[in-house]
Write an enzyme that holds these catalytic residues in place. Structure first.
Site, PDB file in Angstrom:
ATOM      1  N   ASP A  33       1.051  -1.092   0.035  1.00  0.00           N
ATOM      2  CA  ASP A  33      -0.230   0.303   0.396  1.00  0.00           C
ATOM      3  C   ASP A  33       0.408   1.402   0.452  1.00  0.00           C
ATOM      4  OD1 ASP A  33      -2.074   1.953   0.545  1.00  0.00           O
ATOM      5  OD2 ASP A  33      -3.415   0.151   1.282  1.00  0.00           O
ATOM      6  N   HIS A  87       2.126   1.798  -3.083  1.00  0.00           N
ATOM      7  CA  HIS A  87       1.328   3.448  -3.834  1.00  0.00           C
ATOM      8  C   HIS A  87       1.580   4.292  -3.830  1.00  0.00           C
ATOM      9  CE1 HIS A  87      -2.072  -0.374  -3.321  1.00  0.00           C
ATOM     10  NE2 HIS A  87      -1.097  -0.367  -4.453  1.00  0.00           N
TER      11      HIS A  87
END
Length: 539
Positions: free
Chosen positions: A215, A238
């Site tokens: 993430d 991310h």
């Protein structure tokens, strides 16, 4: 002589009181075999260090130490002025994710002051929980590996976090916290495993760290201010994200954030701001992203005002209320994995303002990279690849890179000085503007709704004398533009005698000036007009 003895005595007392005491977890009963629960030994060491009137060291020798359930180190009653964890070993969670999976945090520090965690590894063994989640079965949410809550004067140095169930490190409501030399590792497919997550904190520094996870490498949530991030390598993951923000109506803003000298390797995003499309009084302001290298990043620069992961339970027919302003992207270079390398998808209800691009060079393999803007306003300067959605001011330099292939779509201007504008200095230049589409714009009492200004000179100071703009403007379309003008001249093309504008296209323009009919004004401009035309075209 008496005074001399008193001084010596005071010196010895000071030396004694400031001398560090050490508590070894093995001496206190911990077994470094990875199978025996050592939670009680760690709590015993903490309580002794906490009760000490001298600075204390908690020593964790090499080996694997099982912490079989969630543990909290509380500092409300601590007497010690400083506690340092000297970690050489690894703290390991149980192999069964249910042991800590329903806890918020596995290892928690609560209301502590002047605590340092130096070295060591935290292994949460999150793999089985990730597999459970990917299978669609009912699973616990998972625990954050390390949580620092309501604390101040914290240092986390050279710590390694492996395979967290949820976030690796969470910093909540803290002040004056430094993370340096941190290493974070998890699979790129691991869900919700943010590397470092900040909430409601101020005075946070993150330095010289490498984060690989599933993430956000670093996520900056509501209520954070005065954050400095420098020399961070991210990937997979991310990216470094401000947000997500705007879930709550009453939400603390984010401000004064600097992200400097970063590298992104194969990440989904690079530098990102993300907000939910919900009503909110939150804000993002005074942000600097500077010195970033992108290596095959899907979205290197992105503001996402419609954030909704996996498109599940997205807000219906709403726009983000989070106000985004004064955000700079400087010296960003590298490769984009998609054609849209710069994307500003801001909110119709709260458009982005004060966005600044400077020296951005992003290349997409196979095709030219492009920029995309919705409800975003700002400025651009220096090297710009792809060309900026913010057009102008141009032509200051004789040798200047041109602007091309820009689309500005579905915008609203409320009481602004200008709406859709191209501005060039009246100076010699080999610059150009071409292949521009302005489409579907709403003007609400805008002073100059449509304008090409070939004699740009703000405040009429230090204006070039007796010169004309050398910037060549061609193939520019204004389509479906409607609303109200605050001045009678609603459409103004003041182009250059030396390089007249060509290929200007007006289609379905309907602009009204209260009190008098609106008019158009053209100088050295040629083009075509079709559809509804109010005011009448001068082309």
């Amino acid at each position: 002589m008496v005074i001399k003895h008193i001084i010596v005595l005071l010196f010895l007392i000071f030396q004694y009181s400031s001398a560090k005491v050490t508590y070894n977890v093995v001496t206190l009963g911990a077994k470094a075999d990875g199978r025996s629960d050592t939670k009680n030994a760690f709590l015993k060491a903490w309580n002794l260090a906490c009760a000490s009137t001298s600075p204390a060291i908690i020593a964790v020798p090499s080996g694997r130490y099982l912490i079989a359930s969630a543990i909290t180190f509380s500092g409300q009653t601590c007497k010690s002025k400083a506690i340092t964890f000297n970690m050489y070993g690894t703290l390991v969670a149980p192999s069964s994710y249910n042991a800590i999976g329903n806890d918020e945090v596995w290892i928690k520090f609560y209301r502590v002051n002047h605590v340092t965690i130096s070295g060591g590894t935290l292994d949460a063994q999150g793999g089985p929980l990730w597999a459970c989640k990917s299978s669609g079965k009912t699973c616990p949410q998972g625990a954050t590996t390390l949580g620092i809550y309501h604390s101040q004067n914290i240092v986390i140095s050279k710590l390694r976090s492996l395979n967290s169930q949820m976030f690796h490190i969470a910093v909540y409501a803290c002040t004056n916290t430094k993370l340096q030399g941190v290493s974070i590792v998890a699979s790129g497919l691991s869900p919700n495993t943010d590397g470092i997550h900040l909430t409601s904190s101020t005075g946070i520094t993150i330095l010289n760290s490498k984060i690989s996870t599933g993430d956000d490498c670093i996520s900056i949530g509501p209520g954070n201010s005065n954050v400095w991030i420098e020399k961070v390598v991210c990937g997979p993951g991310h990216g470094i994200s401000i947000g997500s923000l705007g879930w709550e109506l009453q939400e603390a803003g984010v401000q004064n954030i600097t992200v400097k000298t970063t590298t992104f390797i194969g990440t989904q995003n690079g530098l990102r701001i993300k907000t939910w499309a919900r009503r909110s009084n939150g804000f993002v302001r005074n942000i600097v992203f500077k010195g970033a290298t992108m290596m095959k990043v899907k979205y290197p620069i992105i503001i996402d005002g419609k954030y909704c992961p996996n498109n599940r339970n997205c807000p219906n027919d709403q726009v983000s209320g989070v106000k985004i302003s004064n955000v700079a992207f400087e010296n960003v270079h590298g490769t984009s994995a998609t054609q849209v390398a710069v994307k500003f998808d801001c909110s119709k209800g709260s458009p982005c303002s004060g966005i600044r691009l400077k020296d951005v060079s992003l290349v997409y393999v196979g095709k030219p990279a492009i920029s995309s803007c919705s409800y975003a306003a700002g400025t651009a300067s220096g090297i710009l690849l792809p060309s900026s959605c913010f057009i102008g001011s141009l032509g200051w330099e004789l040798q200047e890179v041109g602007v091309q292939n820009i689309t500005v779509k579905t915008t609203t201007f409320i009481g602004t000085q200008n709406g859709l504008r191209i501005k060039t200095w009246a100076r010699r230049s080999n610059g150009f503007v071409r292949n521009i589409v302005f489409k579907d714009a709403t003007m609400m009492k805008v002073k100059y709704p449509i304008i090409i200004d070939g004699k740009y000179c703000p405040n009429n100071r230090n204006c070039p004398n007796d010169q004309v703009s050398g910037v060549k403007i061609s193939n520019v379309a204004f389509e479906d533009v409607h609303g109200t003008s605050a001045t009678q001249v609603a459409v103004k093309f003041d182009c250059s005698k030396g390089s007249p504008c060509s290929g200007i296209r007006l289609k379905n323009v309907n602009l009204v000036y209260v009190g008098k009919p609106a008019i158009s004004s053209c100088s050295y401009a040629a083009g075509t007009a079709s559809g509804i035309l109010l005011p009448s075209s001068c082309l």
